[in-house]
Enzyme design. Structure first.
Site, PDB file in Angstrom:
ATOM      1  N   GLU A 166      46.705  10.027  16.756  1.00  0.00           N
ATOM      2  CA  GLU A 166      47.188  11.374  17.041  1.00  0.00           C
ATOM      3  C   GLU A 166      48.151  11.913  15.989  1.00  0.00           C
ATOM      4  OE1 GLU A 166      48.665  11.320  21.071  1.00  0.00           O
ATOM      5  OE2 GLU A 166      46.667  11.094  21.912  1.00  0.00           O
ATOM      6  N   GLU A 350      40.878   7.992  24.189  1.00  0.00           N
ATOM      7  CA  GLU A 350      41.837   8.157  25.287  1.00  0.00           C
ATOM      8  C   GLU A 350      41.405   9.308  26.173  1.00  0.00           C
ATOM      9  OE1 GLU A 350      46.021   8.688  24.463  1.00  0.00           O
ATOM     10  OE2 GLU A 350      45.950   7.163  22.885  1.00  0.00           O
TER      11      GLU A 350
HETATM   12  O1  IFM Z   1      50.838   7.955  26.402  1.00  0.00           O
HETATM   13  C1  IFM Z   1      50.234   8.796  25.489  1.00  0.00           C
HETATM   14  C2  IFM Z   1      49.687   8.013  24.322  1.00  0.00           C
HETATM   15  O2  IFM Z   1      50.686   7.281  23.681  1.00  0.00           O
HETATM   16  C3  IFM Z   1      49.069   8.939  23.311  1.00  0.00           C
HETATM   17  N1  IFM Z   1      48.141   9.842  23.903  1.00  0.00           N
HETATM   18  C4  IFM Z   1      48.532  10.530  25.100  1.00  0.00           C
HETATM   19  C5  IFM Z   1      49.091   9.557  26.112  1.00  0.00           C
HETATM   20  C6  IFM Z   1      49.512  10.313  27.388  1.00  0.00           C
HETATM   21  O3  IFM Z   1      50.491  11.244  27.081  1.00  0.00           O
END
Ligand code: IFM
Length: 439
Positions: A166, A350
């Protein structure tokens, strides 16, 4: 209800994801301080004043956690290595850390889990933050040295490696919005970080490939940006937000120029000579990781660029207050394949739901519905030709949710932060019914 395993191709990977700082316990194993330790130690930065010092104590309980992955029937585990653990001063190796990750990777293989490693999920060594961190162009070289060190030790057993998790959060959320470490709110700092994260990705990828590494990718997050009304101003705000969040990184890593709507504000603050880096940034990718959670609506805000104020739409929300909109996942997967990556393998790296624990901590039926809807949304993208190869739920465990501390619970498995007891929730059992030995 989750879909059936047979709704997906036989080789499709199902997994769960975690990140080092959120679960390991940064106080253990000779890790050095990261900028998250110092950010968290500063009043007002984290809602409950907590840090990742102990987190889920995964550093000591990793075997239990890998057993939970295996017993749910997962085929892959997405984890991250901590830069501050591996190089406590940012430069010199910590043998204890390399031994830890070595055991962890072997533990995955022993349990039939493909290791999907992420090299940077936000734990920048504080010593490198002192030198300007992501604002300093040298970060590309520092990161490359760290990446090569990890790969020299683990690379022979990794199924896939992502450079960064990210970059929008690493650069924009942390240097412009100030919500994450190092907590800056400065357009020049943010613009430099926006470029340097990509330079670090490109430099490290090329070095790793020269060292013989394969299956290299990057994990980008995407958030639907729509106008809050039908005014031209709201349309412009949404377009600017989309350019900064959803286009900047994917365009650069696939050899497309930075988007005009973002360059309008960021361009004047980019480091001199940035144009010469763009070929390096567009290092070949073997796969793309897509993180998707929600949508925001955007409207005009007076004052400085990007003149953007966001608000929530009307749909039901998670514990984070994030709108639940599964079709956004289908839309992004189709858009990314159509506009940027074509047939390149894509993984949902994710997707997940935070949900407060009730009196029965195992009862998380809304999460089961959330996962089912997003798996069907992913399947819909595949039906339209997207080369989607896997889906990782965020997260295996309840864990440290950064500036929100330990309140939000994203896990398939409940963690009691006093006793560290792990209790599988209904969503974990649903995955086990879908994927596990009893299906
Ligand atoms: O917990 C985070 C993760 O570290 C990165 N992506 C989003 C998740 C939820 O906010």
């Amino acid at each position: 209800m989750l879909p059936k395993r047979s709704d997906f191709p036989p080789g499709f990977l199902f997994g769960a994801a975690t990140a080092a700082y959120q679960i390991e316990g940064s106080a253990f194993g000779g890790a050095g301080p990261s900028h998250w330790d110092t950010f968290a130690a500063t009043p007002g930065n984290v809602i409950d004043g907590s840090s990742g010092a102990r987190a889920c104590d995964h550093y000591h309980l990793w075997q239990t956690d890998l057993d939970l992955m295996r017993d749910a029937g997962f085929g892959a585990y997405r984890f991250s290595t901590s830069w501050a653990r591996v190089m406590p001063d940012g430069r010199a190796p910590n043998p204890e850390a390399l031994d830890f990750y070595d055991r962890l990777v072997d533990g995955m293989l022993e349990r039939g889990l493909q290791p999907f490693a992420t090299l940077y999920h936000w734990d920048l060594p504080a010593a490198l933050a002192d030198k300007g961190g992501w604002r300093n162009r040298d970060v590309a070289g520092w990161f490359t040295d760290y990446a090569r060190l990890v790969h020299a030790r683990l690379g022979d057993r990794l199924a896939a490696t992502a450079t960064l998790n990210e970059p929008w959060c690493i650069a924009w959320l942390s240097h412009f919005l100030g919500h994450h470490a190092p907590g800056l709110r400065d357009i020049r700092a943010a613009s430099r970080a926006m470029h340097h994260v990509l330079l670090a990705h490109g430099t490290a990828s090329r070095a790793l490939r020269a060292d013989g590494a394969g299956n290299l990718g990057i994990v980008l997050n995407f958030e639907t940006a729509q106008p809050r009304d039908d005014s031209a101003q709201a349309a412009a705000s949404a377009a600017t937000q989309d350019a900064i969040y959803n286009q900047w990184f994917i365009r650069a890593v696939t050899g497309q120029p930075y988007p005009e709507a973002a360059m309008a504000g960021i361009g004047p603050h980019l480091p001199e000579g940035w144009q010469q880096d763009m070929d390096l940034v567009a290092a070949p990718l073997d796969w793309l990781g897509v993180n998707y959670y929600t949508r925001k609506l955007h409207g005009h805000a007076p004052g400085h660029w990007p003149n953007n104020a966001d608000s929530d739409g009307p749909l039901p929300k998670t514990q984070m207050g994030w709108e639940i909109r599964p079709e956004g996942l289908t839309e992004f997967l189709i858009r990314l394949s159509r506009d940027h990556v074509g047939d390149l393998p894509v993984y949902v790296t994710e997707n997940g739901m935070s949900l407060a624990a009730g009196p029965d901590v195992t009862d998380d039926m809304p999460r089961v519905a959330f996962i089912g809807d997003h798996l069907r949304a992913a399947r819909a993208a595949m039906d339209q030709g997207v080369n989607l190869r896997g889906f990782f739920y965020w997260s295996l465990l309840d864990n440290y949710e950064w500036a929100f501390g330990y309140g939000p619970r994203f896990g398939l498995v409940h963690v009691d932060y006093t006793t560290m007891a792990r209790t599988p929730k209904a969503s974990w059992h649903a995955f086990r019914r879908m994927l596990g030995p009893d299906r």
